[in-house]
Design an enzyme around this catalytic site. Sequence first.
Site, PDB file in Angstrom:
ATOM      1  CG  ASP A  16      59.481  30.955 -77.372  1.00 61.33           C
ATOM      2  OD1 ASP A  16      59.917  31.711 -76.469  1.00 61.33           O
ATOM      3  OD2 ASP A  16      59.880  31.016 -78.542  1.00 61.33           O
ATOM      4  CG  HIS A  33      59.766  34.422 -67.178  1.00 60.48           C
ATOM      5  ND1 HIS A  33      59.718  33.752 -68.376  1.00 60.48           N
ATOM      6  CD2 HIS A  33      60.854  35.237 -67.255  1.00 60.48           C
ATOM      7  CE1 HIS A  33      60.742  34.130 -69.143  1.00 60.48           C
ATOM      8  NE2 HIS A  33      61.440  35.034 -68.488  1.00 60.48           N
ATOM      9  CG  LEU A 127      49.510  14.714 -66.416  1.00 63.49           C
ATOM     10  CD1 LEU A 127      48.410  15.161 -67.358  1.00 63.49           C
ATOM     11  CD2 LEU A 127      50.330  15.933 -66.038  1.00 63.49           C
TER      12      LEU A 127
HETATM   13  C1  FPP Z   1      60.400  31.263 -73.001  1.00 66.92           C
HETATM   14  O1  FPP Z   1      59.823  32.528 -73.195  1.00 66.92           O
HETATM   15  C2  FPP Z   1      60.171  30.832 -71.634  1.00 66.92           C
HETATM   16  C3  FPP Z   1      61.150  30.554 -70.722  1.00 66.92           C
HETATM   17  C4  FPP Z   1      62.585  30.640 -71.008  1.00 66.92           C
HETATM   18  C5  FPP Z   1      60.807  30.175 -69.355  1.00 66.92           C
HETATM   19  C6  FPP Z   1      59.667  29.202 -69.251  1.00 66.92           C
HETATM   20  C7  FPP Z   1      59.212  29.178 -67.865  1.00 66.92           C
HETATM   21  C8  FPP Z   1      57.935  29.192 -67.502  1.00 66.92           C
HETATM   22  C9  FPP Z   1      56.791  29.117 -68.420  1.00 66.92           C
HETATM   23  C10 FPP Z   1      57.627  29.200 -66.075  1.00 66.92           C
HETATM   24  C11 FPP Z   1      57.504  27.765 -65.668  1.00 66.92           C
HETATM   25  C12 FPP Z   1      57.421  27.714 -64.263  1.00 66.92           C
HETATM   26  C13 FPP Z   1      57.646  26.628 -63.522  1.00 66.92           C
HETATM   27  C14 FPP Z   1      57.330  26.765 -62.104  1.00 66.92           C
HETATM   28  C15 FPP Z   1      58.202  25.345 -64.034  1.00 66.92           C
HETATM   29  P1  FPP Z   1      60.767  33.721 -73.591  1.00 66.92           P
HETATM   30  O2  FPP Z   1      61.191  34.405 -72.335  1.00 66.92           O
HETATM   31  O3  FPP Z   1      61.893  33.226 -74.436  1.00 66.92           O
HETATM   32  O4  FPP Z   1      59.789  34.624 -74.421  1.00 66.92           O
HETATM   33  P2  FPP Z   1      60.154  35.539 -75.664  1.00 66.92           P
HETATM   34  O5  FPP Z   1      60.606  34.619 -76.767  1.00 66.92           O
HETATM   35  O6  FPP Z   1      58.861  36.208 -75.976  1.00 66.92           O
HETATM   36  O7  FPP Z   1      61.218  36.486 -75.192  1.00 66.92           O
END
Ligand code: FPP
Length: 242
Positions: A16, A33, A127
């Site tokens: 997050d 992202h 892994l």
């Molecule tokens: C939450 O941060 C994150 C997500 C909803 C997306 C997670 C995806 C990735 C880390 C990319 C992974 C990539 C692959 C290729 C699997 P948020 O957007 O809710 O952040 P915020 O709470 O600060 O708004």
Amino acid sequence: MSAPGPLPQHIAIVMDGNGRWAQNQGKPRSAGHQAGSDALKRTVEAAGKRGISTLTVYAFSSENWHRPSVEVKHLLELFLNALNRDVAELDKNNVALRFIGNRSAFNPAIRDGMRRAEAKTRDNNGLYLNVAVNYGGHAEITEAVRQVAKEVTQGVLRPEQITEALLEDKLYTQGLPAPDLLIRTGGEQRLSNFLLWQLAYTELYFTDTLWPDFNGEHLDLALADFAGRQRRFGSLPQVENA
Ligand code: FPP
């Protein structure tokens, strides 16, 4: 360097904070992202080096479809690019990929990419990387119950034969050990519908670090914290002459 003491074999991660990281830098959420995807690659490498055998990461929840369509589109493109670009490297590094969640909502290119990535890396054992996509804990349990109910209706199963092990076998995580440690970055302290069944006895670790900033040092802090926990699984601590 990891802490002395027990090492979690299976770590679940709620990644997050991508949006806030981007906002802090005056960048669009999509940049957050992208940086989150880089953090995931770093973390997979760091976890492998420390001898962790399984990582399960929350990449896209069943509720994430409600985000603005431009963000959803970007996330799906990110997955597709990763499936096309990064799988060969994961394979080279002996990582076995598995996707957990309801795939039916994804377009054929993504579904096909997931299937190919799993097939290509199936025999790897360095892994195990499980990526939760269109995943929701309630939906997972509901689907498992539906399957069991069907078997009962068909007369294949009697209600008294329904056990925890039987239900576990119907979950997306079938065959995986339960996570020992859950890490959630980004400062919130909740599960957000992630692995609700599987986290029953998991140690929880929350950090304010935003996911795109997460690296091996942050992982080591979480591992050191875990090493100091006393896991009891509902029992009592080991006492001598009790
Ligand atoms: C939450 O941060 C994150 C997500 C909803 C997306 C997670 C995806 C990735 C880390 C990319 C992974 C990539 C692959 C290729 C699997 P948020 O957007 O809710 O952040 P915020 O709470 O600060 O708004």
